[in-house]
Motif scaffolding. Structure first.
Motif, PDB file in Angstrom:
ATOM      1  N   GLN A   1      76.376  11.791  22.673  1.00 41.44           N
ATOM      2  CA  GLN A   1      76.678  12.287  21.335  1.00 41.44           C
ATOM      3  C   GLN A   1      75.746  13.438  20.954  1.00 41.44           C
ATOM      4  O   GLN A   1      76.173  14.445  20.381  1.00 41.44           O
ATOM      5  N   PHE A   2      74.465  13.299  21.267  1.00 37.05           N
ATOM      6  CA  PHE A   2      73.484  14.329  20.921  1.00 37.05           C
ATOM      7  C   PHE A   2      73.821  15.654  21.601  1.00 37.05           C
ATOM      8  O   PHE A   2      73.830  16.714  20.965  1.00 37.05           O
ATOM      9  N   LEU A   3      74.102  15.606  22.904  1.00 30.28           N
ATOM     10  CA  LEU A   3      74.378  16.846  23.635  1.00 30.28           C
ATOM     11  C   LEU A   3      75.655  17.516  23.137  1.00 30.28           C
ATOM     12  O   LEU A   3      75.699  18.742  22.976  1.00 30.28           O
ATOM     13  N   ALA A   4      76.694  16.711  22.896  1.00 23.94           N
ATOM     14  CA  ALA A   4      77.967  17.293  22.468  1.00 23.94           C
ATOM     15  C   ALA A   4      77.835  17.986  21.120  1.00 23.94           C
ATOM     16  O   ALA A   4      78.377  19.082  20.913  1.00 23.94           O
ATOM     17  N   VAL A   5      77.117  17.364  20.185  1.00 22.19           N
ATOM     18  CA  VAL A   5      76.964  17.957  18.855  1.00 22.19           C
ATOM     19  C   VAL A   5      75.982  19.124  18.898  1.00 22.19           C
ATOM     20  O   VAL A   5      76.196  20.156  18.247  1.00 22.19           O
ATOM     21  N   LEU A   6      74.907  18.982  19.662  1.00 23.38           N
ATOM     22  CA  LEU A   6      73.912  20.052  19.737  1.00 23.38           C
ATOM     23  C   LEU A   6      74.523  21.344  20.254  1.00 23.38           C
ATOM     24  O   LEU A   6      74.261  22.432  19.726  1.00 23.38           O
ATOM     25  N   ASP A   7      75.360  21.243  21.291  1.00 24.19           N
ATOM     26  CA  ASP A   7      75.968  22.446  21.847  1.00 24.19           C
ATOM     27  C   ASP A   7      76.997  23.055  20.919  1.00 24.19           C
ATOM     28  O   ASP A   7      77.394  24.203  21.095  1.00 24.19           O
ATOM     29  N   LEU A   8      77.459  22.291  19.936  1.00 25.97           N
ATOM     30  CA  LEU A   8      78.360  22.858  18.936  1.00 25.97           C
ATOM     31  C   LEU A   8      77.610  23.732  17.942  1.00 25.97           C
ATOM     32  O   LEU A   8      78.138  24.746  17.466  1.00 25.97           O
TER      33      LEU A   8
ATOM     34  N   GLY B   1      78.026  18.129  32.296  1.00 28.72           N
ATOM     35  CA  GLY B   1      76.872  18.698  32.982  1.00 28.72           C
ATOM     36  C   GLY B   1      77.249  19.884  33.856  1.00 28.72           C
ATOM     37  O   GLY B   1      76.559  20.918  33.860  1.00 28.72           O
ATOM     38  N   LEU B   2      78.352  19.763  34.612  1.00 31.91           N
ATOM     39  CA  LEU B   2      78.789  20.876  35.469  1.00 31.91           C
ATOM     40  C   LEU B   2      79.183  22.088  34.623  1.00 31.91           C
ATOM     41  O   LEU B   2      78.856  23.233  34.978  1.00 31.91           O
TER      42      LEU B   2
ATOM     43  N   CYS C   1      78.022  27.502  32.155  1.00 36.14           N
ATOM     44  CA  CYS C   1      77.691  28.365  31.012  1.00 36.14           C
ATOM     45  C   CYS C   1      76.375  29.092  31.238  1.00 36.14           C
ATOM     46  O   CYS C   1      76.258  30.305  30.985  1.00 36.14           O
ATOM     47  N   GLY C   2      75.368  28.366  31.731  1.00 33.85           N
ATOM     48  CA  GLY C   2      74.062  28.986  31.924  1.00 33.85           C
ATOM     49  C   GLY C   2      74.052  30.042  33.013  1.00 33.85           C
ATOM     50  O   GLY C   2      73.240  30.969  32.969  1.00 33.85           O
ATOM     51  N   ALA C   3      74.960  29.902  33.980  1.00 37.01           N
ATOM     52  CA  ALA C   3      75.005  30.866  35.096  1.00 37.01           C
ATOM     53  C   ALA C   3      76.084  31.918  34.916  1.00 37.01           C
ATOM     54  O   ALA C   3      76.351  32.686  35.851  1.00 37.01           O
ATOM     55  N   ALA C   4      76.717  31.982  33.732  1.00 35.40           N
ATOM     56  CA  ALA C   4      77.862  32.880  33.525  1.00 35.40           C
ATOM     57  C   ALA C   4      77.491  34.340  33.769  1.00 35.40           C
ATOM     58  O   ALA C   4      76.576  34.858  33.122  1.00 35.40           O
TER      59      ALA C   4
ATOM     60  N   LEU D   1      71.460  25.196  30.207  1.00 35.13           N
ATOM     61  CA  LEU D   1      70.867  24.651  31.430  1.00 35.13           C
ATOM     62  C   LEU D   1      70.036  23.410  31.177  1.00 35.13           C
ATOM     63  O   LEU D   1      69.915  22.544  32.054  1.00 35.13           O
ATOM     64  N   ILE D   2      69.461  23.289  29.987  1.00 37.08           N
ATOM     65  CA  ILE D   2      68.639  22.119  29.693  1.00 37.08           C
ATOM     66  C   ILE D   2      69.479  20.841  29.648  1.00 37.08           C
ATOM     67  O   ILE D   2      68.956  19.723  29.748  1.00 37.08           O
ATOM     68  N   ASN D   3      70.809  20.982  29.529  1.00 36.22           N
ATOM     69  CA  ASN D   3      71.670  19.807  29.504  1.00 36.22           C
ATOM     70  C   ASN D   3      71.724  19.092  30.849  1.00 36.22           C
ATOM     71  O   ASN D   3      71.923  17.865  30.897  1.00 36.22           O
ATOM     72  N   ALA D   4      71.587  19.847  31.946  1.00 32.45           N
ATOM     73  CA  ALA D   4      71.834  19.288  33.277  1.00 32.45           C
ATOM     74  C   ALA D   4      70.945  18.079  33.594  1.00 32.45           C
ATOM     75  O   ALA D   4      71.465  17.021  33.988  1.00 32.45           O
ATOM     76  N   PRO D   5      69.617  18.166  33.470  1.00 35.80           N
ATOM     77  CA  PRO D   5      68.809  16.976  33.787  1.00 35.80           C
ATOM     78  C   PRO D   5      69.054  15.811  32.831  1.00 35.80           C
ATOM     79  O   PRO D   5      68.979  14.649  33.239  1.00 35.80           O
ATOM     80  N   VAL D   6      69.370  16.110  31.577  1.00 35.00           N
ATOM     81  CA  VAL D   6      69.653  15.038  30.627  1.00 35.00           C
ATOM     82  C   VAL D   6      70.949  14.321  31.015  1.00 35.00           C
ATOM     83  O   VAL D   6      71.035  13.082  30.996  1.00 35.00           O
ATOM     84  N   VAL D   7      71.962  15.088  31.398  1.00 33.30           N
ATOM     85  CA  VAL D   7      73.228  14.492  31.827  1.00 33.30           C
ATOM     86  C   VAL D   7      73.024  13.648  33.080  1.00 33.30           C
ATOM     87  O   VAL D   7      73.553  12.533  33.198  1.00 33.30           O
TER      88      VAL D   7
END
Length: 538
Positions: free
Chosen positions: A68-75, A136-137, A142-145, A217-223
């Motif tokens: 929930q945190f990641l989905a809302v934060l990225d919004l 995560g993928l 997004c980070g490597a776009a 990119l910070i999402n990847a290790p959390v995911v």
């Protein structure tokens, strides 16, 4: 010798003995050929199970809250990174850059309900883990776009993944708690969501100061950590299925060694899919959300805006007519016969109208009127999520003491007081003294309101039968997304469409936010759960 009468007592009809062997005495009943371990099938639908609390429930809640945190934060966080993204993609137009945010918002809003229904049907654990892996993928993408088109496409995939994990996270966590703990559990879950939304500018500003790509990119290790923990912790229970008007019972014949007639044994029911209803939901929500988020760019009376609004309204009407006829629709109208759930959906819509308007107006106030830097503006908002975190952790105790209705009303009243405070006290100067006296109290009031109102309303998903938890959560989340999109669009209209409104325009926006929050308070005042809980198993 007197022959005993064979007349049944009180029947008025005499019964003669049948030819053939002597009947078995009444004291020697006919044995049941079924083994004792083969109970007589009960044709009635099984009630929803009410398991005890899971000993790992707080760890399950932690995993669900991470998603929930990641989905809302990225919004939210991407808003603050727009200037940095535009600096990297210099050839991109402002309209093109806006789709970095809008693509995620539109896809997330459109897919919440169908994704919740799919999770209820195929398994919430499986849906959650696949959604997290996809998120995560997509974040790495997004980070490597290398260009804007790639970034927008990756954001679409992120929106799909978020639509899967957001409604599923609550439906996975809530059943793990006993009823007396559910208010506290939803308070924690809501606190995470509110902190993510309110801290988006803070996190986005700090990461964008380094490189905007770190927001993704910070999402990847959390995911990765959430998926590994989810594989170990999340319950493996299959979706709850019951035989109702929308199911086709599948029956099997029990094997009998003596050749006697087999007894029917009820097995799981196969539920019908609703592809047409899913299509109408996607078209309606997608079109209406597109019109709302693009209206400031296209113009509120532009042909494209009116066309999307028209398509959304027509598709919504067709969807409403369809779900009334389909035996097992994508959104069961029975959901809205639960009064507490319907009130919560409307209350959250009004609340997030105010919430998104307040958040955007605060950002404009700090960066525009007061001239704060991106990092300073993010830190200036920080008291809001910190207050939400503290109040949400205590919301379970507060709600148990006051009751759901009073807790919701108190939260909405505090939230209404925030823009009213700024309307009276906020001035053109942004020095420390004016911030502390003119703006900080409003941020604290908004945090108190968010921490009390959201847990009560999101907990209304628990009023629904277990088999509808994910789709019910999806409806509540759609209220959140719809309110957020409408709130931003309405604030732009109220402030005259200026890219950087002045203090006078922001005051008009605060009036709008206060009215929307007052409507949410009205929804809290009529919110009831007692009758709904009694009818939950019907």
């Amino acid at each position: 010798m007197k022959i005993p009468s064979t007349k049944a007592e009180g029947s008025g009809v005499s019964s003669a003995p049948l030819p053939g062997p002597d009947p078995r005495p009444e004291s020697d009943p006919v044995p049941d050929p079924r083994p004792e371990s083969d109970p007589v099938p009960d044709p009635r639908p099984e009630p929803d199970p009410v398991p005890g609390p899971d000993p790992r429930r707080w760890l399950i809640l932690a995993v669900a809250s991470t998603a929930q945190f990641l989905a809302v934060l990225d919004l939210i966080a991407v808003n603050i990174a727009f200037p940095a993204i535009g600096a990297d993609f210099r050839s991109a137009s402002t309209a093109g850059l806006s789709w970095v945010l809008n693509a995620y918002t539109i896809v997330l809003a459109a897919l919440l309900v169908p994704a919740g229904r799919l999770a209820d049907e195929t398994g919430r654990r499986r849906s959650f883990l696949l959604g997290m892996a996809l998120f995560g993928l997509a974040s790495v993408g997004c980070g490597a776009a290398p260009d804007l088109g790639w970034l927008i496409a990756a954001r679409v995939v992120q929106g799909v993944a978020a639509a899967v994990v957001v409604p599923t996270s609550l439906s996975l966590a809530l059943p793990a708690f006993a009823s007396r703990e559910q208010a506290t559990a939803v308070g924690v879950w809501t606190a995470v969501s509110a902190v993510a939304a309110s801290s988006g500018p803070v996190v986005g500003g700090l990461l964008a100061a380094l490189d905007w790509r770190w927001i993704f990119l910070i999402n990847a290790p959390v995911v990765l950590g959430a998926v590994v923990a989810g594989l170990r912790l999340l319950p493996r229970a299959e979706p709850v299925r019951t035989e109702n008007a929308g199911t086709e019972p599948v029956r099997a014949e029990s094997a009998r060694a003596d050749g006697a007639r087999a007894e029917p044994v009820r097995t799981r029911a196969v539920r019908r899919l609703d592809p047409l209803g899913t299509l109408w939901v996607l078209v309606a929500t997608g079109s209406l959300t597109t019109a709302c988020v693009q209206a400031p760019e296209w113009g509120y009376a532009a042909p494209a805006t009116l066309a999307f609004l028209g398509v959304g309204v027509v598709a919504g009407a067709l969807c409403a007519a369809h779900v009334r006829r389909h035996p097992d629709p994508v959104v069961d109208p029975a959901l809205f016969r639960t009064r507490g759930f319907t009130t919560a959906a409307l209350g959250l819509l009004s609340y997030f109208l105010a919430y998104s308007a307040i958040l955007l107006a605060a950002t404009w106030m700090f960066s525009g009127v007061w001239g704060y830097s991106t990092r300073r503006a993010g830190l200036a908002v920080a008291p809001w999520p910190l207050t939400v975190l503290v109040v949400s952790a205590l919301s379970g105790r507060i709600v148990r003491a006051l009751g759901e209705r009073r807790g919701a009303v108190l939260g909405a009243v505090a939230f209404t007081a925030a823009p009213l405070w700024w309307l009276v006290a906020a001035g053109p100067s942004g020095d420390g003294a004016h911030y502390a006296a003119g703006f900080l109290p409003g941020l604290v009031l908004a945090g108190i309101g968010a921490g009390l109102y959201q847990p009560v309303m999101f907990a209304a998903a628990g009023l629904l039968p277990a088999r509808r938890l994910s789709v019910g959560s999806g409806v509540l989340m759609m209220s959140r997304q719809g309110g957020t999109a409408l709130g931003v669009a309405a604030l732009v209209v109220v402030t005259g469409g200026a890219r950087q409104p002045g203090l006078g325009e922001l005051r008009a926006g605060w009036v709008f936010a206060a009215v929307a929050a007052a409507v949410a308070a009205l929804a809290g005042a009529v919110f009831r759960t007692a009758d709904d809980k009694a009818a939950r198993r019907h």
